[in-house]
Design a protein around this motif. Sequence first.
Motif, PDB file in Angstrom:
ATOM      1  N   ILE A  78      95.912  22.544  73.322  1.00 12.52           N
ATOM      2  CA  ILE A  78      95.913  24.000  73.285  1.00 12.52           C
ATOM      3  C   ILE A  78      96.744  24.426  72.081  1.00 12.52           C
ATOM      4  O   ILE A  78      97.899  24.015  71.940  1.00 12.52           O
ATOM      5  N   HIS A  80      98.786  27.050  70.754  1.00 11.36           N
ATOM      6  CA  HIS A  80      99.520  28.248  71.178  1.00 11.36           C
ATOM      7  C   HIS A  80     100.148  28.894  69.945  1.00 11.36           C
ATOM      8  O   HIS A  80     100.843  28.223  69.177  1.00 11.36           O
ATOM      9  N   GLY A 100      99.057  20.214  78.541  1.00  9.94           N
ATOM     10  CA  GLY A 100      99.828  21.209  79.275  1.00  9.94           C
ATOM     11  C   GLY A 100     101.328  21.111  79.131  1.00  9.94           C
ATOM     12  O   GLY A 100     102.049  21.856  79.798  1.00  9.94           O
ATOM     13  N   GLU A 102     104.242  22.106  77.054  1.00 10.58           N
ATOM     14  CA  GLU A 102     104.565  22.984  75.926  1.00 10.58           C
ATOM     15  C   GLU A 102     105.648  22.387  75.044  1.00 10.58           C
ATOM     16  O   GLU A 102     105.553  22.389  73.822  1.00 10.58           O
ATOM     17  N   TYR A 581     100.007  27.316  85.387  1.00 10.68           N
ATOM     18  CA  TYR A 581     100.213  27.909  84.066  1.00 10.68           C
ATOM     19  C   TYR A 581      99.302  27.223  83.057  1.00 10.68           C
ATOM     20  O   TYR A 581      98.723  26.172  83.328  1.00 10.68           O
ATOM     21  N   TYR A 582      99.149  27.855  81.895  1.00 11.78           N
ATOM     22  CA  TYR A 582      98.187  27.439  80.867  1.00 11.78           C
ATOM     23  C   TYR A 582      96.767  27.445  81.434  1.00 11.78           C
ATOM     24  O   TYR A 582      96.431  28.272  82.268  1.00 11.78           O
ATOM     25  N   ARG A 610      92.787  30.336  82.781  1.00 15.65           N
ATOM     26  CA  ARG A 610      94.107  30.428  82.169  1.00 15.65           C
ATOM     27  C   ARG A 610      95.063  31.251  83.042  1.00 15.65           C
ATOM     28  O   ARG A 610      94.662  32.214  83.693  1.00 15.65           O
ATOM     29  N   ASP A 613     102.427  32.395  81.867  1.00 14.44           N
ATOM     30  CA  ASP A 613     103.617  31.623  82.206  1.00 14.44           C
ATOM     31  C   ASP A 613     104.804  32.546  82.478  1.00 14.44           C
ATOM     32  O   ASP A 613     105.876  32.375  81.917  1.00 14.44           O
ATOM     33  N   THR A 656     100.537  32.434  75.653  1.00 12.40           N
ATOM     34  CA  THR A 656     100.549  32.442  77.115  1.00 12.40           C
ATOM     35  C   THR A 656     101.888  32.899  77.682  1.00 12.40           C
ATOM     36  O   THR A 656     102.072  32.914  78.887  1.00 12.40           O
TER      37      THR A 656
END
Length: 676
Positions: A78, A80, A100, A102, A581-582, A610, A613, A656
Motif C-alpha cells: 500500500i 500511503h 499492513g 505501517e 485498519y488499512y 479499507r 486508523d 489512512t
Amino acid sequence: MNQKIKYAALGIALACTGWTGASAEQVYELNPITVTAQRTKTTDLKTPSAVDVLTAEDIQKTGATSVQEALKFTTGIIAHAQGPRNISQGTMTNKIVIRGVEKGTLVLVDGVPINQAGRYNLEDIPTESIEKIEVVRGGGAVLYGSEANGGVVNIITKGKRPNLVKAGFGNYGIQNYALSAQAGKLGFTATYDHTGKIDNVSSPDGGRPKGMYFNIRRGEHANFNARYDFNDKLFISHTYGRNSDHYLYRWDGRAYTSVNSKTHKVTVYPEANAGAPYKNELHKTEENLTTIHYDDGNLKANVFYNRRDQHSYNNNATTYPYIGKKYNYNKKYYDSSSYLDETFGIDVSNRWNFKNGSFMLGYDFQREMEDKTVSDKTSMGKVTPGTFNHYTRNMHSFYGQLAYDFTKSTRANLNLRETWTEADAAGNKYDKFTPEFILMHDLDENTMVYGKVGKSFMMPTFTQLYGGGNIRGAENLKPSTGTHYELGWKKNVGKNAWRVALYHYKVDDSQEAKWITEKDGTDKIHYANENIKNTGLELEWTRIQNQNLSWHAGVSFSHPEKQERNVSSEGKETQVSWHDYYGKFGGNFGVTYIAGKLTTAFNVSYLGQRTRDYTPYPSLKAQWLSDLNFSYKANDTSRFFLNIDNLFNRHDIISTSSSTFYDLGRNFMLGYEYKF
C-alpha cells in the motif's frame, strides 16, 4: 498541450497498439536473480520468500519518477501518501506499507540501510540511477535487523550509466529533467522534478485544526548520484538529494465549534474566514549518503555515512487562527523546527562453503545521532527561546546463517541475529535475539515449496522517546517484537510463473502515534506501544505470451488489525479491543505490448474494504491507481514518451490516518530522451 491535443495523442496511440506495456529491449523475466532475501544470489524460484523484482525497464513502463511511485503497482503493498506526486510534509513522509505493517519497511540502497528516525523518503529517490528494486514481503528479515517488521526494499543502483538527457512536461506544472553520463569508471546521474500549484489536496474534516484545505504551491525534488567503480568488486558512491515543498492552508468557509471535554474551552472556526489563508508551511530536506561497497561473492563489506537535514517553517498568512479578523502581517505568528539525523555504519560478512551447504557470519554497527531544534515566535512578536536537544545511540549486531542441504531437493536455512544498544540519554539499553528457520523442498526442477518462522524487532526512535515541539516523549517506550509465519509455493511452467504465499504475524509493542488533549486544552502527539496482527494470502501470476505481449497480475486477501491504547492527558495508557485498519483486499494488473517501435504499458492497482486508523474507525471508499505509458523509440538515440497517470481521473484518498489527502487528478507528462 491542451485537452484536445492530449486526447488525440492518446487515441492515436491506442489505435496503433491497444493496451499494455514493456520494453523493446526486454520482456518480463519469469525467474530473475535476487540477492536481498538471503544475502546471496539465488533465482526467484529458489528464494524462500515472497519477492518482487522491478528492473529499470519495468520501472520505465510505469512512468514513475520516484521509487515511491514505482512501487504502487506491486502485490501486497500500500502506497500511503501525505500529498500527491512525491510531495510530503517534512517529517510526515510518504510510506510503503507491506502486508499492513505501517512502521516496518526497511529500505536499503545497495544493501545499506537509509532509514533514519523511522523515515526513508522514497519520494526523494529518482528512478534514473536504479538498476533494479527488490521487494521482500514479510517480516522476520533477521539478516537485516531493525525496522523489517513488514519487509525489505533494496534499491540497487546502476554500475555503468547510459549517456542521455531527458526532459518531460505536463499539466499541474509538471516538469522532469534527467542527465546521465559515464566517463571511464565514473558515472553520474542528475535529476530535477517540479510540481506546480494544486488546490484542495485534502479534506477540511481532517487535520488539526479542522476546517481548512491544504493547497500546494510548489513541490521540487533535485538529486545527484555519482558512482566510481574501482573494479568489479569495489565501488564508492555519493548521493545528494534536496526537496522543497510549499503548502498554503485555506479555510473552507464552514463554521465549526468544538468544546474541550476537560477544560470546557470553546473554539470557533467562523464562516467569515471562507477562502482566507490560514498559514504557509514550508518544508525542506537535504540528504547526503556516502557508501563504500565491497563484494567478492563471499566477503561483503559496507561503510556508510548518511546525513538528513530537515527544516519546517510555519507562519500565519493574513488571518489569525479561530478569530476571523484581519491580522497585522508584520506580527505574524511564526514557528520552525529542524531535525538533523546522522548515521555512521559498518557492515561486514563472510560466507564459507562446505560440501552440503554454507555458513555466513557478519557484524553490523550503527551510530545514530540526532539534533533537534524547535523555536517559536509568539503572535505578539515576542521570541520564545528555541530548544535544542542532541541524542546519540550505538547499536551492535552479530548475525549469521547456516544453509544446509539435507538432500538434492530439501534444504534449510537457520538465520540468527543478536542486537544490543549502549545506554542512551535516558539510560535505555535494548537487547534482542531474533532467530529464523526456513525449510525448502523442490517438488521438481520447476516447483518449490517453503515454510518459515521468524522473529523481527524495531527500536523506538529518538522522537518517540524524547518528543519535542507538539510531541510528548515516552521514555519507557518498548521495542516492538514480531513473530512471523509463512508458507509458500512457486512454480514456473511454460510461459507462466505462479507464486502463492500464506502468512500470519503478530507484532507486540508497535510504536504508534496518538493525539491527546493536555490539561491546558492543547493537542499533542503521544507515542504508545500497541499490538498489530494480520493473516493473509497472496497470489501472483506472470505470463510471457510472446516477444511482443506479456502480463502479470496479483491479488491479496488479508485482515490487518490493531489493538490500540488510549492515552490520557496524564500519559496513562488504557488498552482497548482489536479493530480493523488499512485494506483487506488488494489487486494489481499490468499488461505490455510491443508493436514495432512503439511500446505501450498499462498498470492498475486496487485496494478495497479499507478502514480508517482512528476512532471510530470509519470505512473508506475503494482506491484505484492507474497508469498508461507510451514509449516510441524512433532510433537508437531518440525516444519519445507519453505517460498518463490516474487514467480514470479518480478522486481517491491516498492516506489512512486522521488527515485526508487525495490523489492527483488525471495528469500527464510528454517528453523526449536522447542518448549520445
